[in-house]
Design a protein around this motif. Sequence first.
Motif, PDB file in Angstrom:
ATOM      1  N   GLU A 309       0.943  -0.904   0.100  1.00 30.67           N
ATOM      2  CA  GLU A 309       0.013  -0.028  -0.124  1.00 30.67           C
ATOM      3  C   GLU A 309       0.825   1.261   0.075  1.00 30.67           C
ATOM      4  N   GLU A 310       1.761   1.353   0.963  1.00 29.44           N
ATOM      5  CA  GLU A 310       2.880   2.406   0.977  1.00 29.44           C
ATOM      6  C   GLU A 310       3.480   2.821  -0.371  1.00 29.44           C
ATOM      7  N   ILE A 311       4.073   1.540  -0.953  1.00 31.43           N
ATOM      8  CA  ILE A 311       4.784   1.671  -2.325  1.00 31.43           C
ATOM      9  C   ILE A 311       3.900   2.533  -3.101  1.00 31.43           C
ATOM     10  N   ALA A 312       2.535   2.212  -3.424  1.00 30.65           N
ATOM     11  CA  ALA A 312       1.851   2.502  -4.273  1.00 30.65           C
ATOM     12  C   ALA A 312       1.396   3.860  -3.941  1.00 30.65           C
ATOM     13  N   ARG A 313       1.469   4.528  -2.864  1.00 28.33           N
ATOM     14  CA  ARG A 313       0.987   5.875  -2.426  1.00 28.33           C
ATOM     15  C   ARG A 313       2.222   6.635  -2.767  1.00 28.33           C
ATOM     16  N   MET A 314       3.585   6.377  -2.513  1.00 31.55           N
ATOM     17  CA  MET A 314       4.871   6.927  -2.797  1.00 31.55           C
ATOM     18  C   MET A 314       5.034   7.168  -4.223  1.00 31.55           C
ATOM     19  N   VAL A 315       4.813   6.114  -5.130  1.00 30.76           N
ATOM     20  CA  VAL A 315       4.754   6.273  -6.361  1.00 30.76           C
ATOM     21  C   VAL A 315       3.655   7.401  -6.966  1.00 30.76           C
ATOM     22  N   ALA A 316       2.559   7.274  -6.460  1.00 29.16           N
ATOM     23  CA  ALA A 316       1.464   8.156  -6.933  1.00 29.16           C
ATOM     24  C   ALA A 316       2.057   9.883  -6.475  1.00 29.16           C
ATOM     25  N   VAL A 317       2.478   9.816  -5.442  1.00 23.68           N
ATOM     26  CA  VAL A 317       3.034  11.331  -5.004  1.00 23.68           C
ATOM     27  C   VAL A 317       4.145  11.662  -5.803  1.00 23.68           C
ATOM     28  N   MET A 318       5.100  10.878  -6.058  1.00 20.30           N
ATOM     29  CA  MET A 318       6.457  11.268  -6.873  1.00 20.30           C
ATOM     30  C   MET A 318       6.006  11.529  -8.321  1.00 20.30           C
ATOM     31  N   GLU A 319       5.142  10.782  -8.866  1.00 21.51           N
ATOM     32  CA  GLU A 319       4.644  10.696 -10.081  1.00 21.51           C
ATOM     33  C   GLU A 319       4.242  12.176 -10.374  1.00 21.51           C
ATOM     34  N   GLY A 320       3.167  12.496  -9.456  1.00 18.88           N
ATOM     35  CA  GLY A 320       2.442  13.968  -9.430  1.00 18.88           C
ATOM     36  C   GLY A 320       3.577  15.111  -9.253  1.00 18.88           C
ATOM     37  N   ALA A 321       4.943  14.686  -8.670  1.00 15.65           N
ATOM     38  CA  ALA A 321       5.839  15.588  -8.524  1.00 15.65           C
ATOM     39  C   ALA A 321       6.849  15.744  -9.826  1.00 15.65           C
ATOM     40  N   GLY A 322       6.379  14.893 -10.710  1.00 14.36           N
ATOM     41  CA  GLY A 322       7.347  14.979 -11.873  1.00 14.36           C
ATOM     42  C   GLY A 322       8.399  13.884 -12.175  1.00 14.36           C
ATOM     43  N   ALA A 323       8.322  12.594 -11.262  1.00 14.52           N
ATOM     44  CA  ALA A 323       9.235  11.724 -11.693  1.00 14.52           C
ATOM     45  C   ALA A 323       9.011  11.175 -13.220  1.00 14.52           C
ATOM     46  N   THR A 324      10.173  10.697 -13.851  1.00 15.76           N
ATOM     47  CA  THR A 324      10.173  10.491 -15.040  1.00 15.76           C
ATOM     48  C   THR A 324      10.171   9.111 -15.300  1.00 15.76           C
ATOM     49  N   ARG A 325      10.643   8.255 -14.342  1.00 15.53           N
ATOM     50  CA  ARG A 325      11.214   6.852 -14.144  1.00 15.53           C
ATOM     51  C   ARG A 325      11.054   6.215 -12.796  1.00 15.53           C
ATOM     52  N   PHE A 326      10.453   4.960 -12.659  1.00 14.30           N
ATOM     53  CA  PHE A 326      10.511   4.215 -11.629  1.00 14.30           C
ATOM     54  C   PHE A 326      11.233   2.766 -11.569  1.00 14.30           C
ATOM     55  N   ASP A 327      12.003   2.564 -10.506  1.00 18.65           N
ATOM     56  CA  ASP A 327      12.240   1.013 -10.535  1.00 18.65           C
ATOM     57  C   ASP A 327      12.134   0.515  -9.085  1.00 18.65           C
ATOM     58  N   ILE A 328      11.327  -0.463  -8.996  1.00 19.05           N
ATOM     59  CA  ILE A 328      10.876  -0.905  -7.604  1.00 19.05           C
ATOM     60  C   ILE A 328      11.663  -2.225  -7.364  1.00 19.05           C
ATOM     61  N   SER A 329      12.225  -2.486  -6.235  1.00 20.13           N
ATOM     62  CA  SER A 329      13.050  -3.760  -5.907  1.00 20.13           C
ATOM     63  C   SER A 329      11.921  -4.841  -5.756  1.00 20.13           C
ATOM     64  N   THR A 330      12.257  -6.005  -6.255  1.00 17.72           N
ATOM     65  CA  THR A 330      11.189  -7.141  -6.294  1.00 17.72           C
ATOM     66  C   THR A 330      11.818  -8.422  -5.422  1.00 17.72           C
ATOM     67  N   SER A 331      12.993  -7.927  -4.954  1.00 19.84           N
ATOM     68  CA  SER A 331      13.714  -8.932  -4.188  1.00 19.84           C
ATOM     69  C   SER A 331      14.662  -8.339  -2.921  1.00 19.84           C
ATOM     70  N   GLU A 332      15.137  -9.078  -1.909  1.00 19.18           N
ATOM     71  CA  GLU A 332      16.035  -8.354  -0.997  1.00 19.18           C
ATOM     72  C   GLU A 332      17.387  -8.041  -1.672  1.00 19.18           C
ATOM     73  N   ALA A 333      17.843  -8.857  -2.575  1.00 18.26           N
ATOM     74  CA  ALA A 333      19.125  -8.725  -3.369  1.00 18.26           C
ATOM     75  C   ALA A 333      18.992  -7.302  -3.984  1.00 18.26           C
ATOM     76  N   GLU A 334      17.826  -7.337  -4.766  1.00 17.33           N
ATOM     77  CA  GLU A 334      17.501  -5.915  -5.586  1.00 17.33           C
ATOM     78  C   GLU A 334      17.587  -4.740  -4.762  1.00 17.33           C
ATOM     79  N   ARG A 335      17.238  -4.931  -3.459  1.00 16.81           N
ATOM     80  CA  ARG A 335      16.837  -3.572  -2.683  1.00 16.81           C
ATOM     81  C   ARG A 335      18.242  -3.413  -2.154  1.00 16.81           C
TER      82      ARG A 335
END
Length: 504
Positions: A309-335
């Motif tokens: 839920e928080e990831i979705a909210r953060m993406v929405a806020v940053m998208e509204g602020a003008g973010a041009t690209r998102f990469d979201i970790s899908t594993s602990e290794a990627e994080r």
Amino acid sequence: MNAPLAATALPAAPSREERSRRQAEVVAALAPLLPAHALLWQREDTVPYECDGLTAYRAMPLVVALPETETQVAAVLKACHRLAVPVVARGAGTGLSGGAMPHELGVTLSLAKFNKILKVDPVSRTAVVQSGVRNAAISEAAAPHGLYYAPDPSSKIACTIGGNVAENSGGMHCLKYGLTIHNVLRVRGYTVEGEPVEFGSEALDAPGLDLLSAVIGSEGMLAVTLEVTVKLVPKPLLARAILASFDDVRKAGNAVAALIGAGIIPAGLEMMDKPMTAAVEDFVHAGYDLDAHAILICESDGTPEEVEEEIARMVAVMEGAGATRFDISTSEAERLKFWSGRMNAFPASGRISPDYMCMDSTIPRKKLAEILTRITEMETKYGLRCCNVFHAGDGNLHPLILFDANDPDQLHRAELFGADILETSVMLGGTVTGEHGVGVEKLASMCVQFTPAEREQMLGLKRAFDAAGLLNPGKVIPTLHRCAEYGKMHVKKGLLPFPDLPRF
């Protein structure tokens, strides 16, 4: 008003004869108190102690003492107090403001041998550790119980908890979990006279005056820390990180303010500008967007449902602020890969410049874009490059000024550049330090932020603990004379500060 402590002025270099005489006197006094291998005074033995992580400023200690027991610590302090010898306590020496720089006529008290974890209590979620224990070692010891120690400075694999207490260290997750002061329950150590002293309690409250918050962040000026009781927190079930790219640093700065304004408190919220991103990507190959003018690393932790839920909210806020690209970790290794660049920002900078000066100031979050713009202008003004990495969530800046310390002119320009950043931060409503402390690096800039009356209050507290001014002298609190010579004293509402003082 009491006279300022004479010891708060940086000492003049002693003559060779004065130093030799004083050294012989101190060695004679300490030799009966310590094993032979625990007392160093020959130059080849003391050179490793001439500075901390701020290598631009150095001084040779008169003597280095490496006590192994509390009895020895107390005896050394009593002897030094009797002889009126300054004492500078030192942990791992990873500090970045010169807080552990030696006094040329003083004893450097190394606490490296106090490195035992005394107790981990999973029921009370606390750990009792000696001051020389590494920050990361606490979490390693607590891991079998599903717990960890939250403050995580970039130097956590090397820095010690005693140094963290001295500087009130933070880290990349301090926005949600707090600084050292929010995660320490009790500090035990010795006064300058060699008497035992304890601050705080393992209970919810402590008897008498609560001076724990005065000692944490006091930069070794009030007492010598030997033992710390820290809070442990449960390791979250899940943590995921977002890499958000922005084509303009102002948009990234505005996104930080928007996230907090939306009531979101990320587990971590860091910003890197384009030069820093390029430096760390070349070093760790974390997969950063090299076309972005700024990137935010934004982390959420908790239960899987909370994180989603928080990831979705953060993406929405940053998208509204003008973010041009998102990469979201899908594993602990990627994080961890996302974080690897931020964790290695300092060594990555060391690969592209002979030296760097890491500044540390704090500004209101809404001013992030403005300070970045000002720093870009300063690069032209001082003819030096600067890479920027921020604890963006709490407005703590870490600009890294790149220079060559072998060139005196570059060192001078780097110092001016750094002071400009600090004083611009104050002008924008911030402070001259966030988590690195004042040490010797920011003494002059303290004159800009604080009035003589405020500095006198600080000196009054110092006197209450250390009337002779022997613990870590010449650090943190500038004298009125120094501020007058600096010529940039506290300014408020554009009025001429202290018109009765002579200008130099």
